[in-house]
Design an enzyme around this catalytic site. Structure first.
Site, PDB file in Angstrom:
ATOM      1  N   ASP A  68       5.160  -4.119   0.495  1.00 21.35           N
ATOM      2  CA  ASP A  68       4.102  -3.794  -0.448  1.00 21.35           C
ATOM      3  C   ASP A  68       4.746  -3.723  -1.836  1.00 21.35           C
ATOM      4  O   ASP A  68       5.261  -2.696  -2.240  1.00 21.35           O
ATOM      5  CB  ASP A  68       3.467  -2.451  -0.056  1.00 21.35           C
ATOM      6  N   GLU A  69       4.771  -4.854  -2.502  1.00 19.74           N
ATOM      7  CA  GLU A  69       5.434  -4.976  -3.808  1.00 19.74           C
ATOM      8  C   GLU A  69       6.892  -4.495  -3.762  1.00 19.74           C
ATOM      9  O   GLU A  69       7.295  -3.634  -4.536  1.00 19.74           O
ATOM     10  CB  GLU A  69       4.639  -4.220  -4.879  1.00 19.74           C
TER      11      GLU A  69
END
Ligand SMILES: *[C@@H]1O[C@H](CO)[C@@H](O)[C@H](O)[C@H]1NC(C)=O
Ligand SMILES: *[C@@H]1O[C@H](CO)[C@@H](O)[C@H](O)[C@H]1NC(C)=O
Ligand SMILES: *[C@@H]1O[C@H](CO)[C@@H](O)[C@H](O)[C@H]1NC(C)=O
Ligand SMILES: *[C@@H]1O[C@H](CO)[C@@H](O)[C@H](O)[C@H]1NC(C)=O
Ligand SMILES: *[C@@H]1O[C@H](CO)[C@@H](O)[C@H](O)[C@H]1NC(C)=O
Ligand SMILES: *[C@@H]1O[C@H](CO)[C@@H](O)[C@H](O)[C@H]1NC(C)=O
Ligand SMILES: *[C@@H]1O[C@H](CO)[C@@H](O)[C@H](O)[C@H]1NC(C)=O
Ligand SMILES: *[C@@H]1O[C@H](CO)[C@@H](O)[C@H](O)[C@H]1NC(C)=O
Ligand SMILES: *[C@@H]1O[C@H](CO)[C@@H](O)[C@H](O)[C@H]1NC(C)=O
Ligand SMILES: *[C@@H]1O[C@H](CO)[C@@H](O)[C@H](O)[C@H]1NC(C)=O
Length: 487
Positions: A123-124
């Site tokens: 996630d990023e």
């Protein structure tokens, strides 16, 4: 598909959907669940369907969420949290078992399962503030997940992507033609792009005009909101009319610099928060969303990619989440197009077929009770109690620019007490505060400053506690003990 459905209706439906996609490009939603009292997944799926939203991106693979999405025909991106990347880099077996439990078990191309389209690895993970924490594991983890999908016969059906943060690329003096990747991620980015091209996967990226506005003195609010009258930015012969195009072309140039000028781009997160900072209000967010959808609908693309807009775009976010980290700002808990309880904050035509959003129906709340400060007591220590409450509860609306910034003392103390009380399912002892708290049935909300009543959940409703919940609690407890012992 239901066997009794008349084929004409099926065709009509099919072409209507195709028409929508052709008109705006697919608009999806990020559905996060970092909330103290998340709206029940079946209600959320109902909300998505009644608003004709055909795609969602999840940050994990919650079984309750995936169960609720089955048979919905909604295209789904499931996510692998950053903390799992290390183990998937080092173990093919771990990757295979994740794919088995979280993809294969639910996957379907239509029919009774979940239409899983992408697995987002991390996630990023390239966010600058993470430094080297996840970076070294991304390519190995993506490679092992891809191999596990091939082994499960899902190659080409489910594609592996890595969501890239807005701060992984930048440019000097706001000139897109000077766009490049951050030097510490440059090498990994080239490996990632090589991997994505090989497997025909798109590049997932966050574009954040709101954060850009707050970090960059040269960008105006009007430029961020797609206003025709905004001061334009020139980059030699190219003219930029809005912040979205400026960021997008900075990325396009960064991709060009490392040899991948043509890769498909998916905007994996884009949105505008409505509280917790200046210029974060529903009306500004509505202006932003209208500007964005009109721009996408125009099909003009950007100066560097004319008539070639992103292939998909995922709005950030569907719902407010009161437990998101506020490291980057108090606005982080207010990205929702809908409030935490599924009520539209504003209306935008995403191409859903009608101009107004439909709210979540039959939402179940806790009783209409609030916790406020008792004005008959000595309040000399009340501020300290409120500060303590705020370390657990959500007080982001009290910050400068927030919707409750203007309520005077001791109204702000009441706000903090109430947030704590609601997050604790209105347990009487959570409105004590050394005798300073008072439970009331009179709504203390003033103007825009809303004192919320939380949702009823399986946890808050011990009488209706389901077996599933007890089972997961047991599992979590076992897992926590296990982790404690292995540390
Ligand atoms: C990732 O996994 C590979 C293969 O197991 C291993 O050689 C490498 O050291 C791992 N990377 C890191 C940073 O641990
Ligand atoms: C499946 O996903 C869930 C949620 O992301 C995770 O907790 C679980 O460990 C995963 N299963 C496996 C086998 O990794
Ligand atoms: C802001 O704009 C001025 C004038 O156009 C330019 O000289 C300066 O480099 C810009 N600053 C940033 C941070 O982009
Ligand atoms: C990134 O790598 C490419 C290819 O090796 C190189 O041309 C470029 O200068 C690098 N960019 C940065 C910012 O390090
Ligand atoms: C940008 O260029 C246009 C002509 O191409 C010019 O009219 C305009 O004044 C320029 N704007 C700035 C801020 O330099
Ligand atoms: C918010 O918008 C106003 C104009 O409406 C502007 O003056 C102000 O600088 C903006 N604040 C930030 C942080 O961008
Ligand atoms: C969803 O689409 C249908 C058919 O196109 C339309 O009648 C309906 O109004 C749409 N619903 C919303 C909330 O836009
Ligand atoms: C306020 O807190 C101090 C220190 O905890 C305590 O000594 C004092 O009695 C408190 N005052 C009131 C009015 O509760
Ligand atoms: C708060 O009060 C100030 C001054 O009284 C006013 O200018 C501002 O608009 C108010 N802000 C909100 C969010 O109501
Ligand atoms: C409430 O307002 C008072 C006075 O402005 C301030 O000192 C206090 O820190 C505020 N408390 C909270 C929890 O915002």
């Amino acid at each position: 598909m239901h066997p009794n459905l008349c084929p004409n209706i099926v065709f009509f439906f099919f072409f209507t959907i195709l028409g929508l996609i052709a008109r705006v490009g697919a608009i999806g939603m990020n559905w996060g669940t970092t909330a103290s009292h998340p709206l029940p997944p079946p209600k959320v799926v109902e909300l998505l369907k009644s608003n004709n939203i055909t795609k969602v991106k999840l940050s994990d693979a919650d079984p309750l969420v995936l169960q609720a999405l089955s048979e919905s025909n909604i295209g789904v991106t499931v996510g692998i949290p950053n903390t799992m990347l290390r183990s998937f880099n080092s173990s093919k077996k771990a990757a295979e078992s994740w794919v088995h439990d979280n993809v294969t078990r639910y996957f379907s191309n239509g029919g009774s399962g979940v239409r899983i389209e992408y697995v987002a690895v991390g996630d990023e993970p390239f966010l600058q503030r993470y430094g080297e924490q996840f970076l070294p594991f991304v390519i190995g983890a993506a490679t092992n997940i891809q191999a596990a999908l091939i082994k499960a016969n899902l190659e080409g059906k489910v594609r592996v992507v890595v969501p890239c943060s807005f701060d992984a690329f930048l440019s000097e003096s706001n000139l897109p033609s000077k766009g490049h990747f951050r030097s510490d991620v440059n090498k990994t980015m080239i490996q990632l792009l090589t991997f994505l091209s090989k497997h025909n996967s798109p590049f997932f990226v966050t574009i954040s005009p709101f954060i850009t506005l707050h970090q960059n003195k040269n960008i105006s609010l009007d430029f961020s909101l797609f206003k025709e009258t905004a001061h334009r930015h020139n980059d030699s012969r190219r003219t930029y009319k809005n912040s979205f195009d400026l960021s997008y072309d900075t990325l396009v140039n960064a991709l060009w610099t490392v040899g991948f000028p043509k890769i498909d781009i998916v905007v994996a997160q884009i949105g505008w928060p409505t509280d917790g900072a200046t210029n974060a209000t529903s009306s500004v967010a509505e202006t932003f969303m209208k500007g964005l959808t009109n721009h996408l609908r125009s099909k003009l693309g950007t100066p560097l990619r004319p008539r070639d807009p992103p292939i998909e775009i995922y709005i950030f976010s569907l719902l407010d989440e009161d437990q998101r980290s506020i490291t980057t700002g108090n606005f982080e808990r207010h990205w929702g197009v809908f409030t935490f309880d599924g009520q539209a904050k504003y209306h935008v035509d995403f191409g859903q077929g009608s101009k107004n959003f439909v709210n979540a129906q039959n939402v179940e709340y806790l009783p209409a009770k609030w916790c406020v400060v008792n004005n008959n007591r000595d309040l000399s220590n009340a501020t300290a109690s409120a500060t303590e409450a705020c370390s657990v509860a959500d007080c982001t609306a009290l910050s400068p620019g927030g919707s409750c910034f203007n309520i005077s003392w001791p109204g702000n103390i009441s706000y903090a007490f109430n947030s704590y009380y609601q997050q604790h399912d209105q347990r009487p002892d959570s409105c004590d505060f050394g005798g300073l708290g008072l439970i009331t049935t009179v709504d203390p909300s003033v103007d825009n400053c809303r004192f919320s009543v939380e949702l009823r959940t399986s946890r808050s409703d011990s009488l209706h506690q389901s077996c599933y919940f007890q089972w997961t609690t047991l599992l979590t407890t076992t897992l926590v003990c296990f982790l404690r012992f292995t540390w």
